[in-house]
Structures are given as structure tokens and as C-alpha cells.
Enzyme design. Structure first.
Site, PDB file in Angstrom:
ATOM      1  N   CYS A 340       0.750  -1.493  -0.080  1.00  0.00           N
ATOM      2  CA  CYS A 340       0.106   0.171  -0.109  1.00  0.00           C
ATOM      3  C   CYS A 340       0.881   1.302  -0.068  1.00  0.00           C
ATOM      4  O   CYS A 340       0.812   2.445  -0.570  1.00  0.00           O
ATOM      5  CB  CYS A 340      -1.045   0.216   1.439  1.00  0.00           C
ATOM      6  SG  CYS A 340      -0.867  -1.270   2.483  1.00  0.00           S
ATOM      7  N   ARG A 369       7.450 -10.657   5.119  1.00  0.00           N
ATOM      8  CA  ARG A 369       6.754 -10.389   6.469  1.00  0.00           C
ATOM      9  C   ARG A 369       8.092 -11.860   7.203  1.00  0.00           C
ATOM     10  O   ARG A 369       8.233 -12.949   7.418  1.00  0.00           O
ATOM     11  CB  ARG A 369       6.140 -10.194   7.099  1.00  0.00           C
ATOM     12  CG  ARG A 369       5.390  -9.181   6.804  1.00  0.00           C
ATOM     13  CD  ARG A 369       3.879  -9.272   7.147  1.00  0.00           C
ATOM     14  NE  ARG A 369       3.319  -8.249   5.705  1.00  0.00           N
ATOM     15  CZ  ARG A 369       1.846  -8.377   4.972  1.00  0.00           C
ATOM     16  NH1 ARG A 369       0.642  -9.211   6.443  1.00  0.00           N
ATOM     17  NH2 ARG A 369       1.762  -7.826   4.713  1.00  0.00           N
ATOM     18  N   GLN A 387       0.861 -11.392  -2.624  1.00  0.00           N
ATOM     19  CA  GLN A 387      -1.330 -10.637  -1.379  1.00  0.00           C
ATOM     20  C   GLN A 387      -1.824 -10.102  -3.274  1.00  0.00           C
ATOM     21  O   GLN A 387      -0.990  -9.668  -4.309  1.00  0.00           O
ATOM     22  CB  GLN A 387      -1.652  -9.513  -1.413  1.00  0.00           C
ATOM     23  CG  GLN A 387      -0.748  -9.686  -0.035  1.00  0.00           C
ATOM     24  CD  GLN A 387      -0.158  -8.421   0.653  1.00  0.00           C
ATOM     25  OE1 GLN A 387      -0.067  -7.767   0.759  1.00  0.00           O
ATOM     26  NE2 GLN A 387      -0.776  -8.700   1.803  1.00  0.00           N
ATOM     27  N   ASP A 389      -2.875  -8.176  -4.379  1.00  0.00           N
ATOM     28  CA  ASP A 389      -3.412  -6.664  -3.714  1.00  0.00           C
ATOM     29  C   ASP A 389      -3.448  -5.775  -4.485  1.00  0.00           C
ATOM     30  O   ASP A 389      -3.786  -5.358  -6.017  1.00  0.00           O
ATOM     31  CB  ASP A 389      -1.598  -6.072  -3.467  1.00  0.00           C
ATOM     32  CG  ASP A 389      -2.059  -5.471  -1.855  1.00  0.00           C
ATOM     33  OD1 ASP A 389      -3.334  -5.289  -0.896  1.00  0.00           O
ATOM     34  OD2 ASP A 389      -1.442  -5.194  -0.831  1.00  0.00           O
ATOM     35  N   HIS A 391      -5.581  -1.265  -4.613  1.00  0.00           N
ATOM     36  CA  HIS A 391      -6.052  -0.221  -4.422  1.00  0.00           C
ATOM     37  C   HIS A 391      -7.065   0.721  -4.528  1.00  0.00           C
ATOM     38  O   HIS A 391      -7.050   1.196  -5.877  1.00  0.00           O
ATOM     39  CB  HIS A 391      -4.994   0.167  -2.770  1.00  0.00           C
ATOM     40  CG  HIS A 391      -3.891  -0.252  -2.039  1.00  0.00           C
ATOM     41  ND1 HIS A 391      -2.873  -0.605  -2.528  1.00  0.00           N
ATOM     42  CD2 HIS A 391      -4.321  -0.471  -1.377  1.00  0.00           C
ATOM     43  CE1 HIS A 391      -1.932  -2.014  -1.395  1.00  0.00           C
ATOM     44  NE2 HIS A 391      -3.432  -1.546  -0.468  1.00  0.00           N
ATOM     45  N   LYS A 475     -12.123  -3.508   8.563  1.00  0.00           N
ATOM     46  CA  LYS A 475     -11.459  -4.925   7.500  1.00  0.00           C
ATOM     47  C   LYS A 475     -13.086  -5.668   7.519  1.00  0.00           C
ATOM     48  O   LYS A 475     -13.861  -5.877   8.817  1.00  0.00           O
ATOM     49  CB  LYS A 475     -10.948  -5.422   8.206  1.00  0.00           C
ATOM     50  CG  LYS A 475      -9.600  -4.839   7.881  1.00  0.00           C
ATOM     51  CD  LYS A 475      -8.437  -6.331   8.151  1.00  0.00           C
ATOM     52  CE  LYS A 475      -8.684  -6.958   9.645  1.00  0.00           C
ATOM     53  NZ  LYS A 475      -7.489  -8.196   9.568  1.00  0.00           N
ATOM     54  N   HIS A 521      -8.271  -0.515   0.351  1.00  0.00           N
ATOM     55  CA  HIS A 521      -7.761  -1.967   0.507  1.00  0.00           C
ATOM     56  C   HIS A 521      -8.569  -3.212   0.198  1.00  0.00           C
ATOM     57  O   HIS A 521      -9.553  -3.720   1.146  1.00  0.00           O
ATOM     58  CB  HIS A 521      -6.757  -2.338   1.510  1.00  0.00           C
ATOM     59  CG  HIS A 521      -6.335  -1.146   2.619  1.00  0.00           C
ATOM     60  ND1 HIS A 521      -5.110  -1.683   2.331  1.00  0.00           N
ATOM     61  CD2 HIS A 521      -6.336  -0.225   3.395  1.00  0.00           C
ATOM     62  CE1 HIS A 521      -4.500   0.771   2.809  1.00  0.00           C
ATOM     63  NE2 HIS A 521      -5.510   0.770   2.790  1.00  0.00           N
TER      64      HIS A 521
END
Length: 650
Positions: A340, A369, A387, A389, A391, A475, A521
Site C-alpha cells: 500500500c 515479513r 498478495q 493486492d 487499492h 475490515k 484496500h
């Protein structure tokens, strides 16, 4: 004090009872059958013993085995029963803690030099059942700290004394059942007679208080049930889960591997796994293009300052990979923990107008991570993962509509992959611990309201969990049940007013004034690694036809038919049908059996008749012969088979 109190039940009805009534007595007044199944009660939101008196007007929910809090109470009481059995069988044993966990419970014990292994499980189980049949009541006793200390000093239990150091007078309670007394807040079931089936599952080592400087204790894991049939079903599911374990199937089907030289938690995708993964990615890419997303690519590292700005460094820096230092003095980079912040910087590459919004940026971005080595587990817990992902940067008046469109996309993915049993979890901020989060109360309230309203308008089955929000916003997490009834968190959607503020994102409104966009997100898969792990276990490796790395196996009966087999395979490839020719010098029965084990959906068997007539003999995995077909007929048959199982064929 009034002689009568008012009790409000979950259906909204209000009943009057004598002051001091117990939840168990309330259950009895409703139905004897209900009373026989009540394990605990939630009184004004707090779970407590069903036998504990209620002395004020209250809202009461009676908890049974069908409620998660009821199960937790059942397993907590079972941990005390395990401790009682161990104390009888191993005199002098010392006790740590014994909490319920997701499936069952454990107790940490110091065996004081005595031996305990899986060979001892049966005698402990038998002793637990013997004690359970005595229907021993769980008796709660408030006690002073001095009395509690004296009790455990006399007993010689140092771990309980350690726990008492952090407790104050007025907060300490003992629970006793039979000959066993424990330091415990409770709650507990009315008596041990509810426990009808017992199974010790495992024994392991655990440092006291999780600190490797402390003594290593023995952790005994177990599970109990109110019926033997339920234990039998649970053990059957465990056996089925072992067969479906994605680590086992991933190796057998040659999908992925791990290497000590590469590093723990860093999967290597093999050709077949890569093919599966790419088809999933292409499937979502096509759906995203139709939904108005633009693809982007960002680096695998970023300046430490990027993540300081985003807040990720403050929240996760200590638990992440250490900064990468360069020859330039003071220059530090981090392995990318999130996509992000990079997408925020893409937004800032040029001025934005209200007409440009919503701007939807999508990336299959790999992030890193640092997970503790003991927490790594196949593909479900790794250190490097990708991910799906995206946005969405939008105006405040667009948030709800965009959020609902994302919900549609997530549900489209689930339907296409056969995940039909799901619950939407609304994950909100913990109102008692707001310092865990960034942003003002005002923006949190707006974000939370948008999620609640969108979920309601979509008619989703929802459950609300306080304290489960991301640090930057609430979320909507999709909890999916697999073929074994296990719950997994897959797709997630998050509303964020905070990162646009931290990155000073702007757009020009119709009044020519500057405004902050809102950021959404979303990740329908979550992470490719975890999603594929769950998909493997849900399907037992029998993937939908459109996803199967090998959709067909061409099986010539002997080497005489190899040229024809190659011709058949070439034509199938031209029609986008994937697979292989089994050229091995093996009998056809062995080739069929191996294709079945490799989860290949269709086998095309070629012999003299098939070659002379330009046909193939078709077998379907797990079902047997489908019949003889010309190549044109098989291609048409295959295309009809693949259509119902996928949205776009990728």
C-alpha cells in the site's frame, strides 16, 4: 434489595425471577431438556458459571455445546479434569496453566522427574473418564491473596505462586472439583459428568511463560466431547485432514518445495504449481480489467522512510526483517512488508481531479515479513508471499459504492472456486485500547459505518469482532468453511482514511478546492500461497478442470502407438488443453493408476483400434470409461465439461 429481578433473554422476552437465581435455574424454568445442555451463561456480556447467582437485572444468554463460548468453557473444565487425573497418576507433579484452545485444551506441567510419553495416554484418558463419571461439581471460592499463597506454598507449587504475584486481593478465585483445587478465574461447566469422551492428542515441551530462560515444562494436549460419536467424527476428520494436508499433496503433485539453502518460509514454485498459480492470477486479472482496475508493479524493497511515513515501521518494524544498509551513509532499505505505501506514491505521481476518481490500482505484489521459525507452516505461514493486492482511491461519496463492488468481486471469486459456505466478519477497533490504532475517532466512525452499511445492503451473513481491525482501518474479512468444516480467513476489504492523510494525498474537487481521497484496500485471495494451500486441502488436490496443471494424460498402450500419441497431444495443445504423454515402458494398468494418483481429470488411452480409426478411448478420474470419441468429439466434450466450472476460462 429487591426480592425479584428482571432477566432479558436473547429473543427479547423479559421474565422475573427471585434475586439470586442461577442461569441453570433459568434454563430449567424454560425446559428440562435445555437445562441438561447448559454449560455456562453470558450475563450482561460476561461468560460465567451457570450455577453462579444473579443479583441484579440482567441480560442472559444460555450457552451450550453449540456456542463457541460454551465449547471454550467445556474445554477449560476438561483441562482441570486432566490436571486432576495427572495429579492422581503422578504424585508430586507441579502445574502451570491449562487454557482452552481452538480445538481442545492443554495443560503445562512439571513432572518433577517422572516419565510421561504417548504410551501413557491411555491410562490418563481412562482416569479422566473415571473421574468424569463421578459428576464432580466445579465449586467457585473467592479467596484472599494471603490464603492463596499459603495454600500453594504448602502444596509446593511454584508456578501458581509465580502467577499469584501479579494478582490483587479481591480478584483471586479457586475452583475445586473432586480432590483437585486450582487457581482460576473460571468459568466452568456445572459438573464433570458432561464430559463423555476424551482423547489425548500430543505431548510437547513449552518454556514456562514462553521464556527460554525459564524451565522447560511438559505440555499435554487433549480434546473432549459430550458424546463419543462426536469424538469419533472428529478423529475421522483429522485423518481426512492428514490425507489432504497441502504439504503432503504439494510434494506428491510436484507443486512446490522448500529448501534449507534458500531459507525457511520461502517457497519454491515448481512448474506444475506455477501453472496453477498463473491461471489463478490470470483469472483474477481478467475480472479486474472488467471491473476497471489498472495494473501496476512496485519494487521488492523500499526506503525505510516510506514505511515510517505509512506507520508500518512503528507497528511492525521490530518484528520484521532488519533494514538493509547501503554504502551510502544513513541510507536504509526494507524488504517490502506491504504494497500500500508504494501505491500511495503512485497516486502522487501526478495531480488528481475528482473526475479521475475512483482510481483502482492492482498488483500481484510479493511482500516479506519475518515470522518466527516455530510459526512457519507450509504455504499457510511463510516469510515471502504474494498478495493479490489492490487499492482504490475514491471520493468520500464513492466509498460505499466501491466497497459494494469489491464485495461482488470477492463473491465472484468464491463462487468460481466452489467456496460457497462463508461468513463475513466485520472487524472493528477495540474501543478499550484505541492506542493500538492510528487516526481520529471521527474517521474511524465513518469507516466502520461504511462497512456495516455495505455488508447489510449486500445481505451478507455477518459477525462483528472488536479488536480485529487493521491498525489503519476497519475490515470486512471473509471466513470460508472448507470441505472438512474448517474456517479460513480468505478475502479481505478495508476502508482507510489514515494513509491518505499520512501521505498527504489530494485531489481537486469540482469547487477547485483540495480534498483527501479515501483508500480501500482489498485482496480477494488474500495471499496466493495461503489461498492455494486452502484450495489444495479443500479439493484434496482434485482441482476444478480449468485449474488442473495437467488436464489430460495421453496413455499409449505400447511404444507402437507413440507417434499417434504425439499427434493427439499436439492437436489437444492447439485447443488449449494441457497435459502430457506417458511414454514410459509400463503396462497400461500402471499408467492409469499413476494418472489417478496424480489427480489427472481425463486419460486418453490409445491402442490399435484407436489409431486405425483416428479416435481416443476416454477415462474420467475416479469414474472409469466415458467412451470412444474422435478427437473433434473429445475437444467439444472437454470444452463443455470446463464451461460450468469457471467464469472466464484462462
Amino acid at each position: 434489595m429487591s426480592d425479584q429481578i428482571r432477566i432479558t433473554l436473547p429473543d427479547g422476552s423479559v421474565r422475573e425471577y427471585p434475586n439470586g437465581v442461577t442461569s441453570l435455574e433459568i434454563a430449567t424454568s424454560i425446559s428440562e431438556g435445555l437445562a441438561r445442555n447448559v454449560l455456562a451463561a453470558k450475563v450482561n456480556g460476561t461468560v460465567q458459571d451457570a450455577t453462579r447467582p444473579i443479583t441484579t437485572d440482567a441480560t442472559v444468554t444460555l450457552l451450550t455445546w453449540n456456542d463457541s463460548e460454551g465449547k471454550a468453557t467445556f474445554w477449560h473444565s476438561s483441562a482441570h479434569l486432566l490436571a486432576e487425573a495427572l495429579e492422581e497418576l503422578y504424585p508430586g507433579i507441579k502445574f502451570g496453566i491449562g487454557p482452552p484452545i481452538e480445538k481442545g485444551f492443554y495443560y503445562d506441567v512439571d513432572l518433577n522427574g517422572q516419565h510421561f510419553s504417548q504410551e501413557d495416554f491411555k491410562k490418563v484418558e481412562d482416569k479422566m473418564l473415571e473421574l468424569a463419571r463421578q459428576k464432580q461439581e466445579f465449586v467457585r471460592q473467592p479467596i484472599s491473596k494471603a490464603e492463596a499463597v499459603a495454600y500453594f506454598e504448602q502444596k509446593g507449587d511454584p508456578y501458581k505462586l509465580d502467577l499469584l504475584e501479579g494478582l490483587d486481593d479481591g480478584t483471586i478465585t479457586f475452583y475445586t472439583q473432586g480432590n483437585f483445587t486450582d487457581l482460576c478465574r473460571g468459568p466452568h461447566i456445572p459438573n464433570t459428568g458432561f464430559i463423555k469422551a476424551v482423547k489425548l492428542m500430543n505431548v510437547a515441551g513449552a518454556y514456562w511463560r514462553g521464556d527460554e530462560k525459564n524451565k522447560m515444562l511438559t505440555r499435554v494436549y487433549a480434546v473432549t466431547f459430550p458424546k463419543q460419536k462426536e469424538l469419533d467424527e472428529y478423529l475421522h476428520l483429522l485423518e481426512e485432514a492428514k490425507k489432504r494436508d497441502h504439504r503432503k499433496l504439494g510434494k506428491e503433485l510436484e507443486l512446490f518445495a522448500f529448501s534449507e539453502k534458500v531459507g525457511a518460509g520461502l517457497p519454491l514454485w515448481l512448474p506444475k504449481g506455477t501453472m496453477l498459480r498463473e491461471r489463478l492470477e490470470n483469472f483474477l486479472r481478467k475480472a479486474q480489467v472488467r471491473a476497471g482496475y489498472s495494473p501496476v508493479v512496485t519494487p521488492h524493497i523500499g526506503s525505510k522512510q516510506l514505511y515510517v511515513t505509512s506507520g508500518h515501521w512503528d507497528k511492525y518494524g521490530e518484528d520484521s526483517f532488519k533494514p538493509i544498509l547501503t554504502p551510502e551513509a544513513g541510507e536504509e532499505f526494507l524488504l517490502k512488508p506491504m504494497n500500500c505505501p508504494h501505491h500511495c506514491e503512485i497516486y502522487k505521481t501526478k495531480p488528481r481531479s475528482y473526475r479521475d476518481l475512483p482510481l483502482r490500482l492492482a498488483e500481484f505484489g510479493t511482500v516479506y515479513r519475518y515470522e518466527q521459525s516455530g510459526e512457519l507452516h507450509g504455504l499457510t505461514r511463510v516469510r515471502g508471499f504474494t498478495q493479490d493486492d489492490a487499492h482504490i482511491f475514491c471520493r468520500p461519496d464513492q466509498v460505499k459504492d466501491e466497497f459494494m463492488k469489491v464485495i461482488d468481486l470477492v463473491l465472484y471469486v468464491f463462487r468460481s472456486l466452489g467456496f460457497n459456505d462463508y461468513m463475513a466478519q466485520i472487524s472493528l477497533r477495540d474501543p478499550e485500547n484505541k492506542q493500538k490504532y492510528i487516526g481520529s475517532d471521527e474517521v474511524w466512525e465513518k469507516a466502520e459505518a461504511a462497512i456495516v452499511e455495505a455488508a447489510a445492503e449486500k445481505g451478507l451473513r455477518t459477525v462483528t469482532e472488536l479488536g480485529e481491525a487493521a491498525f489503519y482501518g476497519p475490515k470486512l474479512d471473509f471466513m470460508v468453511k472448507d470441505a472438512l468444516g474448517r474456517k479460513w480467513q480468505l478475502g479481505t476489504v478495508q476502508v482507510d482514511y489514515n494513509l491518505p492523510e499520512r501521505f498527504e494525498l489530494e485531489y481537486t474537487g469540482s469547487d477547485n478546492q483540495k480534498y483527501r481521497p479515501v483508500m480501500i484496500h482489498r485482496a480477494p485471495f488474500g495471499s496466493m500461497e495461503r489461498f492455494i494451500a486452502i484450495l489444495i486441502e479443500n479439493t484434496a488436490g482434485n482441482f476444478p478442470l480449468w485449474l488442473s496443471p495437467d488436464q489430460i494424460a495421453v496413455l499409449p498402450i505400447s511404444e507402437k502407438y507413440e507417434d499417434y500419441a504425439n499427434e493427439v497431444f499436439l492437436l489437444l495443445q492447439e485447443n488449449d488443453i494441457r497435459g502430457y504423454v506417458d511414454h514410459r515402458d509400463e503396462k497400461i494398468g500402471r499408467k492409469i493408476r499413476d494418472s489417478e494418483l496424480n489427480k489427472v481429470p481425463f486419460m486418453l488411452i490409445l491402442g490399435d483400434k484407436e489409431q486405425s480409426e483416428g479416435r481416443v478411448s476416454v477415462r474420467r478420474k475416479g469414474e472409469g470409461d466415458v467412451g470412444s470419441m474422435s478427437l473433434t468429439e473429445f475437444v467439444e466434450f472437454f470444452q463443455n465439461e470446463i464451461k460450468p466450472t469457471t467464469a472466464p476460462v484462462v
